[in-house]
Design an enzyme around this catalytic site. Structure first.
Site, PDB file in Angstrom:
ATOM      1  N   LYS A 178      68.437   6.871 102.781  1.00 12.73           N
ATOM      2  CA  LYS A 178      69.554   5.967 102.857  1.00 12.73           C
ATOM      3  C   LYS A 178      69.372   4.899 103.610  1.00 12.73           C
ATOM      4  CE  LYS A 178      70.621   9.180 106.147  1.00 12.73           C
ATOM      5  NZ  LYS A 178      70.934  10.418 106.708  1.00 12.73           N
ATOM      6  N   THR A 211      79.736   3.507 113.397  1.00 14.60           N
ATOM      7  CA  THR A 211      78.975   3.785 112.620  1.00 14.60           C
ATOM      8  C   THR A 211      78.033   4.978 112.476  1.00 14.60           C
ATOM      9  OG1 THR A 211      77.821   2.209 112.617  1.00 14.60           O
ATOM     10  CG2 THR A 211      79.128   2.703 110.560  1.00 14.60           C
ATOM     11  N   GLY A 213      77.183   8.578 113.848  1.00 15.22           N
ATOM     12  CA  GLY A 213      77.221   9.997 113.232  1.00 15.22           C
ATOM     13  C   GLY A 213      77.684   9.764 111.535  1.00 15.22           C
ATOM     14  N   THR A 214      77.166   8.887 111.206  1.00 17.70           N
ATOM     15  CA  THR A 214      78.087   8.805 109.760  1.00 17.70           C
ATOM     16  C   THR A 214      76.106   9.737 108.680  1.00 17.70           C
ATOM     17  OG1 THR A 214      76.332   6.556 109.524  1.00 17.70           O
ATOM     18  CG2 THR A 214      78.335   6.459 109.300  1.00 17.70           C
ATOM     19  N   GLY A 215      75.408   9.961 109.520  1.00 11.92           N
ATOM     20  CA  GLY A 215      74.051  10.365 108.384  1.00 11.92           C
ATOM     21  C   GLY A 215      74.620  12.003 109.010  1.00 11.92           C
ATOM     22  N   CYS A 216      75.451  12.496 109.720  1.00  8.51           N
ATOM     23  CA  CYS A 216      75.741  13.884 110.060  1.00  8.51           C
ATOM     24  C   CYS A 216      76.713  13.848 109.042  1.00  8.51           C
ATOM     25  CB  CYS A 216      76.071  14.005 111.336  1.00  8.51           C
ATOM     26  SG  CYS A 216      74.649  13.624 112.727  1.00  8.51           S
TER      27      CYS A 216
END
Ligand SMILES: Cc1ncc(COP(=O)(O)OP(=O)(O)O)c(N)n1
Ligand SMILES: Cc1ncsc1CCOP(=O)(O)O
Ligand SMILES: [Mg+2]
Length: 503
Positions: A178, A211, A213-216
Site C-alpha cells: 500500500k 485516515t 484505521g484505513t489499513g485494517c
C-alpha cells in the site's frame, strides 16, 4: 466445516461455507468473517474497524481480541501489542495448520498510519516463517513491507514493485503493497502482484486527517468480499474503492483533536437507510438472473416498462437493466425513476443500458456499456466509485481492458444466436468459457439464453460465471412472471448441481 479466513497480525477471518449461487436468501448462511485482532479504544482501527467494515459490506463479523490498546486521536499512548508475542503468532499458525481454511489475509500490522510501532522485531521471524507462507494475500504498508524485508525505506512505485516481488517469494499467493504514504504522489497508488503480473491500483488521494484505521479496513473489506465469494483481484479493487469512498464521505467529520482521526465505516447504511433497502455496491451474485428489458417487446405485448420490471422481479430476477433503445429521453427518464423505486423497494439493483445521463439523473445503481458506447473508464469517472459498471466483452483483451477501466462485471455473448441484437457475433459456449477463464471480473452470459439452454450454460461451471442475462425469453413472452420463475428454477437446479459436484 469449510472456512474462509483472513488474518493479520491483528486480524484473522473465517467464513462458514461458500455462499451458494442462488437468490433465495432465506436459505443462505450469511457470509461470515472471524477477526483476530487488537482492540482500538479510539474505535477507528483494529477489532472495531473490522466490525464496522464487515457490517458496512453486509458480512457478519465475530471477534477474538488479542490485545487491548488505549489510543486516542493524538496517538497510541499505551499498548500491549497487536499480536504481542511470538507465542500468539505461533498459536495462530498452529490453529491454521489444524483447521485449514479457504482464504487467509495477513495484514502485518506493525506500523500504524499514525506512525506508531505496533509490533516489535521479535515477531518478524515468526511472521516470515509461519504466517506469510500460509497467506493468500498480505497487505503491508510501505513501512511494514520494508520491516518484513529488512530493507531501506520504500520511496517510489518501482521500489514497491521490487518489494512486492520479494515478499511474494516469502510464500503468499498475492501481495499488495500500500502506497498511501508514498511521498510526492498525487494519487494513492497500491501495487498488487499475483506472482506474474503487477497492477498499479490508483485512486484519488482524499485530503483529510481522518485516515486512522484505513489499513485494517482495507484488509477487512478484502476478507468480506472473499467471504461473499469474490476472487482476489475484484475483492482488492472493491476494498480499495470502499476505503476511498468512506474517506471521501468522512473527510470533514471531526472526532478528537489529533493530527489523525477515524472515518465513518458505515456511511452506506445511513445514505441507504433514507433511500432504499438495497445495500449500495456490487455483489457478483446479483448477476444470477439478469433481466434486460426491451422497449419494442413491451410495446408489442402492450405493457409498461414498470409492469414488465415488477413481473420480472416477482419471478426472481436478481438485477434489472433498462435497455430502451427507442425510448424518447423524457419518457425514458420518468420510467427509469419509477423502475428505480420498484427495484430498490425489492433490494434489486437497476442498471441503465448505454445512457450514463439517464443513470445519473435517476440515480440508478449503474450502467451497462458496450465496446462502441461510452468507454468504461470515462463512465467510472462520471459515475464515481460506488456505481456498478458492466461492459460487453467478446475477447480476452476486452475483458482485461474492462478490468483496467474499473468495471465491476462483464457481459459475454452472444452465447447463442439472437434476434434481439442485430449483427451480433455468436461466441458460443467455448467463447464464453475462454473469456470467463481469463477474466478478472465476474461474468454474466448473454445472447439467445432461455429456460431450455440456461442449464447448459451454468453447468459449464466455468470460473467467474455468475449468471445469465436474458431479454426475449422473459420479455417477448405472454407472461413475464411465469417465464422468469421458470428460468429461476432452472438456474437454481444448475447451481445446486454445480455446488454438489464441486464439494
Ligand atoms: C449484461 C449485458 N451484456 C451485454 C449487453 C450488450 O451491450 P452492448 O454491446 O452495448 O449492446 P446493446 O445492448 O447496447 O445493444 C447488455 N446490454 N447487457
Ligand atoms: C444485448 C445483447 N448483447 C449480446 S446478445 C444480446 C441480446 C440478448 O437478447 P436475447 O436474450 O433475447 O437473446
Ligand atoms: Mg450498448
Amino acid at each position: 466445516m469449510a472456512y474462509t479466513q483472513v488474518l493479520s497480525t491483528s486480524c484473522m477471518f473465517y467464513k462458514e461455507d461458500r455462499v451458494p449461487m442462488t437468490s433465495d436468501n432465506s436459505k443462505m448462511k450469511p457470509p461470515h468473517v472471524l477477526t483476530v485482532a487488537g482492540s482500538d479504544s479510539g474505535a477507528g482501527a483494529g477489532i472495531q474497524a473490522d466490525l464496522k467494515t464487515c457490517a458496512a459490506r453486509g458480512v457478519y463479523c465475530s471477534t477474538v481480541i488479542t490485545a487491548v490498546t488505549a489510543q486516542n486521536t493524538v496517538g497510541v499512548q499505551v499498548k500491549t501489542g497487536m499480536l504481542p508475542s511470538v507465542g500468539i503468532v505461533s498459536v495462530l499458525s498452529q490453529s491454521l495448520h489444524e483447521f485449514p481454511v479457504r482464504a487467509l489475509v495477513v495484514d502485518p500490522v506493525m506500523v500504524s498510519t499514525s506512525g506508531d510501532v505496533l509490533a516489535g522485531p521479535s515477531i518478524l521471524a515468526e511472521f516470515r516463517e509461519e504466517l506469510l507462507p500460509m497467506a493468500d494475500i498480505i497487505t503491508p504498508n510501505l513501512k511494514e513491507a520494508s520491516a518484513l524485508l529488512g530493507c531501506q525505506q520504500l520511496k517510489t512505485v518501482s521500489d514497491m514493485r521490487s518489494a512486492a516481488k520479494l515478499l511474494h517469494e516469502m510464500g503468499p499467493r498475492y501481495v499488495i503493497v500500500k502506497g498511501g504514504d508514498l511521498p510526492d504522489s498525487l494519487d494513492a497508488v497500491d501495487v498488487f502482484f499475483d506472482g506474474q503480473d503487477f497492477y498499479e491500483l490508483r485512486s484519488s488521494r482524499i485530503k483529510t486527517r481522518n485516515t486512522h484505521g484505513t489499513g485494517c479496513s482495507l484488509a477487512s473489506c478484502i476478507a468480506a468480499e472473499l467471504a461473499k465469494g469474490s476472487s482476489m483481484l475484484p475483492a482488492v479493487k472493491v476494498a480499495k474503492r470502499y476505503v476511498e469512498t468512506a474517506l471521501d464521505y468522512s473527510k470533514d467529520i471531526a472526532i478528537g483533536n489529533g493530527t489523525q482521526g477515524p472515518f465513518d465505516h458505515i456511511f452506506r447504511l445511513k445514505s441507504n437507510g433514507q433511500k432504499s433497502h438495497r445495500q449500495v455496491g456490487f455483489n457478483p451474485s446479483d448477476l444470477f438472473l439478469y433481466a434486460v428489458t426491451d422497449s419494442g417487446m413491451n410495446e408489442k405485448w402492450g405493457r409498461s416498462i414498470t409492469d414488465a420490471v415488477k413481473a420480472a422481479i416477482e419471478g426472481g430476477a436478481t438485477i434489472v437493466q433498462l435497455r430502451e433503445k427507442d425510448a424518447e429521453t423524457h419518457k425514458f427518464l420518468e420510467a427509469a425513476k419509477a423502475c428505480c423505486e420498484i427495484c430498490h423497494s425489492h433490494g434489486i439493483p437497476l442498471l441503465i443500458n448505454d445512457r450514463i445521463d439517464i443513470a445519473l439523473a435517476c440515480d440508478a445503481d449503474g450502467v451497462h456499456v458496450g465496446q462502441s458506447d461510452m468507454p468504461a473508464s470515462v463512465a467510472r469517472t462520471l459515475l464515481g466509485p460506488e456505481k456498478i459498471i458492466g461492459v460487453s466483452c467478446k475477447t480476452i483483451e476486452q475483458a482485461h481492458q474492462a478490468w483496467i477501466d474499473g468495471a465491476d462485471y462483464i457481459g459475454c455473448g452472444g452465447v447463442y444466436p439472437t434476434n434481439t441484437k442485430a449483427n451480433n457475433l455468436t461466441v458460443g459456449l467455448e467463447g464464453l468459457k475462454t473469456v470467463c477463464k481469463a477474466s478478472k471480473l465476474p461474468v454474466v452470459a448473454i445472447g439467445g439464453i432461455n429456460a431450455s439452454n440456461a442449464g447448459s450454460v451454468m453447468e459449464t461451471a466455468v470460473q467467474n460465471l455468475k449468471g445469465v442475462a436474458v431479454v426475449s425469453a422473459l420479455f417477448d413472452r405472454e407472461c413475464i412472471l411465469t417465464e422468469t420463475r421458470k428460468l429461476h428454477a432452472v438456474l437454481k437446479t444448475a447451481a445446486s448441481m454445480t455446488l454438489q459436484r464441486t464439494h
